[in-house]
Design a protein around this motif. Structure first.
Motif, PDB file in Angstrom:
ATOM      1  N   ARG A 267      -2.751  -9.379  -0.070  1.00 37.78           N
ATOM      2  CA  ARG A 267      -1.893 -10.563   0.102  1.00 37.78           C
ATOM      3  C   ARG A 267      -0.531 -10.166   0.648  1.00 37.78           C
ATOM      4  NH1 ARG A 267       1.958 -13.563  -2.063  1.00 37.78           N
ATOM      5  NH2 ARG A 267       2.388 -12.031  -3.698  1.00 37.78           N
ATOM      6  N   GLN A 268       0.029  -9.108   0.105  1.00 34.67           N
ATOM      7  CA  GLN A 268       1.331  -8.643   0.579  1.00 34.67           C
ATOM      8  C   GLN A 268       1.277  -8.280   2.057  1.00 34.67           C
ATOM      9  OE1 GLN A 268       4.406  -8.159  -0.892  1.00 34.67           O
ATOM     10  NE2 GLN A 268       3.820  -9.038  -2.862  1.00 34.67           N
ATOM     11  N   ILE A 269       0.227  -7.589   2.457  1.00 35.96           N
ATOM     12  CA  ILE A 269       0.095  -7.197   3.861  1.00 35.96           C
ATOM     13  C   ILE A 269      -0.043  -8.419   4.753  1.00 35.96           C
ATOM     14  CG2 ILE A 269      -1.425  -6.021   5.503  1.00 35.96           C
ATOM     15  CD1 ILE A 269      -1.985  -3.949   3.332  1.00 35.96           C
ATOM     16  N   ALA A 270      -0.757  -9.426   4.283  1.00 39.11           N
ATOM     17  CA  ALA A 270      -0.976 -10.630   5.091  1.00 39.11           C
ATOM     18  C   ALA A 270       0.280 -11.466   5.256  1.00 39.11           C
ATOM     19  CB  ALA A 270      -2.074 -11.475   4.453  1.00 39.11           C
ATOM     20  N   GLU A 271       1.087 -11.545   4.212  1.00 36.13           N
ATOM     21  CA  GLU A 271       2.166 -12.529   4.192  1.00 36.13           C
ATOM     22  C   GLU A 271       3.539 -11.957   4.530  1.00 36.13           C
ATOM     23  OE1 GLU A 271       2.050 -14.422   0.396  1.00 36.13           O
ATOM     24  OE2 GLU A 271       0.062 -15.315   0.723  1.00 36.13           O
ATOM     25  N   THR A 272       3.638 -10.639   4.678  1.00 39.92           N
ATOM     26  CA  THR A 272       4.950 -10.018   4.885  1.00 39.92           C
ATOM     27  C   THR A 272       5.024  -9.374   6.259  1.00 39.92           C
ATOM     28  OG1 THR A 272       4.951  -9.513   2.513  1.00 39.92           O
ATOM     29  CG2 THR A 272       6.651  -8.469   3.869  1.00 39.92           C
ATOM     30  N   GLU A 273       6.137  -9.583   6.944  1.00 41.00           N
ATOM     31  CA  GLU A 273       6.305  -9.039   8.291  1.00 41.00           C
ATOM     32  C   GLU A 273       6.674  -7.559   8.261  1.00 41.00           C
ATOM     33  OE1 GLU A 273       6.231  -9.683  12.505  1.00 41.00           O
ATOM     34  OE2 GLU A 273       5.471 -10.768  10.767  1.00 41.00           O
ATOM     35  N   THR A 274       7.625  -7.199   7.396  1.00 38.01           N
ATOM     36  CA  THR A 274       8.026  -5.795   7.261  1.00 38.01           C
ATOM     37  C   THR A 274       7.384  -5.219   6.012  1.00 38.01           C
ATOM     38  OG1 THR A 274      10.140  -6.196   8.372  1.00 38.01           O
ATOM     39  CG2 THR A 274       9.956  -4.198   7.036  1.00 38.01           C
ATOM     40  N   LEU A 275       6.649  -4.134   6.195  1.00 36.82           N
ATOM     41  CA  LEU A 275       5.843  -3.574   5.112  1.00 36.82           C
ATOM     42  C   LEU A 275       6.339  -2.188   4.723  1.00 36.82           C
ATOM     43  CD1 LEU A 275       2.341  -4.525   6.546  1.00 36.82           C
ATOM     44  CD2 LEU A 275       3.570  -5.701   4.709  1.00 36.82           C
ATOM     45  N   ALA A 276       6.692  -2.033   3.461  1.00 33.96           N
ATOM     46  CA  ALA A 276       6.999  -0.720   2.906  1.00 33.96           C
ATOM     47  C   ALA A 276       5.738  -0.244   2.187  1.00 33.96           C
ATOM     48  CB  ALA A 276       8.170  -0.801   1.927  1.00 33.96           C
ATOM     49  N   LEU A 277       5.074   0.731   2.790  1.00 33.41           N
ATOM     50  CA  LEU A 277       3.789   1.194   2.273  1.00 33.41           C
ATOM     51  C   LEU A 277       3.942   2.560   1.619  1.00 33.41           C
ATOM     52  CD1 LEU A 277       1.531   0.403   5.380  1.00 33.41           C
ATOM     53  CD2 LEU A 277       2.048  -1.099   3.441  1.00 33.41           C
ATOM     54  N   GLU A 278       3.324   2.718   0.473  1.00 40.03           N
ATOM     55  CA  GLU A 278       3.200   4.038  -0.134  1.00 40.03           C
ATOM     56  C   GLU A 278       1.736   4.448  -0.038  1.00 40.03           C
ATOM     57  OE1 GLU A 278       4.130   6.608  -4.216  1.00 40.03           O
ATOM     58  OE2 GLU A 278       4.600   4.468  -4.131  1.00 40.03           O
ATOM     59  N   LEU A 279       1.503   5.660   0.468  1.00 37.89           N
ATOM     60  CA  LEU A 279       0.148   6.135   0.698  1.00 37.89           C
ATOM     61  C   LEU A 279      -0.070   7.467   0.008  1.00 37.89           C
ATOM     62  CD1 LEU A 279       1.332   4.983   3.745  1.00 37.89           C
ATOM     63  CD2 LEU A 279      -1.144   4.877   4.036  1.00 37.89           C
ATOM     64  N   THR A 280      -1.340   7.831  -0.122  1.00 35.70           N
ATOM     65  CA  THR A 280      -1.698   9.087  -0.757  1.00 35.70           C
ATOM     66  C   THR A 280      -2.887   9.698  -0.041  1.00 35.70           C
ATOM     67  OG1 THR A 280      -2.425  10.102  -2.830  1.00 35.70           O
ATOM     68  CG2 THR A 280      -3.137   7.870  -2.443  1.00 35.70           C
ATOM     69  N   ARG A 281      -2.960  11.027  -0.091  1.00 35.20           N
ATOM     70  CA  ARG A 281      -4.117  11.784   0.402  1.00 35.20           C
ATOM     71  C   ARG A 281      -4.202  13.058  -0.430  1.00 35.20           C
ATOM     72  NH1 ARG A 281      -0.654  13.154   5.465  1.00 35.20           N
ATOM     73  NH2 ARG A 281      -1.593  11.272   6.324  1.00 35.20           N
ATOM     74  N   PRO A 282      -5.312  13.767  -0.421  1.00 32.02           N
ATOM     75  CA  PRO A 282      -5.387  15.009  -1.190  1.00 32.02           C
ATOM     76  C   PRO A 282      -4.342  16.017  -0.715  1.00 32.02           C
ATOM     77  CG  PRO A 282      -7.574  14.310  -0.529  1.00 32.02           C
ATOM     78  CD  PRO A 282      -6.602  13.440   0.211  1.00 32.02           C
TER      79      PRO A 282
END
Length: 293
Positions: free
Chosen positions: A250-265
């Motif tokens: 929902r956040q991704i759909a409704e927000t123009e500027t996205l602060a994303l936190e991601l993870t990988r091994p």
């Protein structure tokens, strides 16, 4: 949710408990009937090894350059620390059941087809809690960890899960997560990501990077590039651990500027991780439409 999902490209499949419910909590392993997700190799961003600064090089003992052959110099202290951190990122775990089919006390996500992602764990009265009680802090299992090998099985999350379900003793190879943050403006169009998730998971798996704002971000920020296999764990401060994947969508759909936190091994890229996939019967929409309003 129907108003949102038609705009997205993602696979959403259900997890099922494979060891029976106990006390309506996470006392059991969770497995999903994902008949497929692209299993891709998360790669480390390369920011673990730092170059020697000029000042650090000047401080190296003069003795190192006094030989006419100029033998190898001591490595940069920063690089040594980074290398040590990478070595600590992977560790071995031995979990033992007291009786067949005993619930381990963890919730696992197999949606990238290659790794097991630890979504939740119990802290009492289960094999994992017993292991954590006696393990040193650096080797305790934590939410967010990646299990990259179960006994002799690697690069196949479904087979790894079956092994977890059936064995009395489990030898696990675990990687800590490497977290990083990005900020992306959709500029009124699609985000340009193909995402995959399961209903009881806590993160969204990046299955595909397509033309769009994310690809432009990657070109401008190679050290923080979003890659196949990365997991989105938070959007604009909203955690998937706390609110679930539907709130992330929902956040991704409704927000123009996205602060994303991601993870990988954490650590070096995993061997044998390329082009690993399982089949899926989940509905798939156009990935290019992901995140459009």
């Amino acid at each position: 949710m129907a108003a949102i999902t038609h705009l997205f490209s993602f696979k959403c499949c259900n997890m099922e408990q494979v060891e029976g419910e106990v006390e309506n909590d996470v006392n059991t392993l969770m497995c999903e009937h994902l008949d497929g997700a692209v299993a891709v190799a998360p790669h480390d961003s390369g920011d673990h090894v730092l170059p020697c600064s000029a000042q650090a090089q000047e401080q190296l003992p003069v003795l190192l350059s006094s030989s006419p052959l100029h033998g190898p110099k001591s490595p940069c202290p920063q690089a040594e620390k980074a290398e040590e951190a990478e070595m600590k990122a992977e560790f071995k775990v031995c979990i033992k059941r007291s009786f067949p089919l005993e619930g381990l006390g963890v919730q696992l996500d197999i949606s990238d087809g290659r790794l097991l992602h630890l979504c939740a764990l119990k802290t009492t009265s289960c094999p994992v809690a017993s292991y954590n009680d006696q393990a040193p802090d650096r080797e305790k299992l934590q939410v967010g960890d990646y299990i990259v090998q179960v006994n002799e099985i690697t690069c196949n999350s479904r087979a790894m899960m079956k092994e977890v379900q059936s064995c009395m003793e489990l030898q696990l190879t675990v990687r800590r997560p490497h977290n990083f943050s990005v900020e992306i403006n959709k500029t009124g169009g699609p985000l340009g990501l193909g995402l995959n998730h399961v209903s009881k998971a806590t993160s969204l798996v990046v299955e595909e990077v397509l033309p769009g704002p994310v690809l432009k971000w990657n070109d401008a920020n190679p050290g923080l590039a979003i890659e196949k296999g990365d997991r989105i764990i938070s959007v604009n401060g909203t955690s998937g651990q706390a609110k679930g994947t539907h709130e992330l969508l929902r956040q991704i759909a409704e927000t123009e500027t996205l602060a994303l936190e991601l993870t990988r091994p954490a650590g070096a890229p995993l061997e044998g991780a390329e082009d690993k996939a399982v089949l899926s019967d989940a509905p798939r929409l156009r990935a290019a439409s992901w995140g459009s309003r």
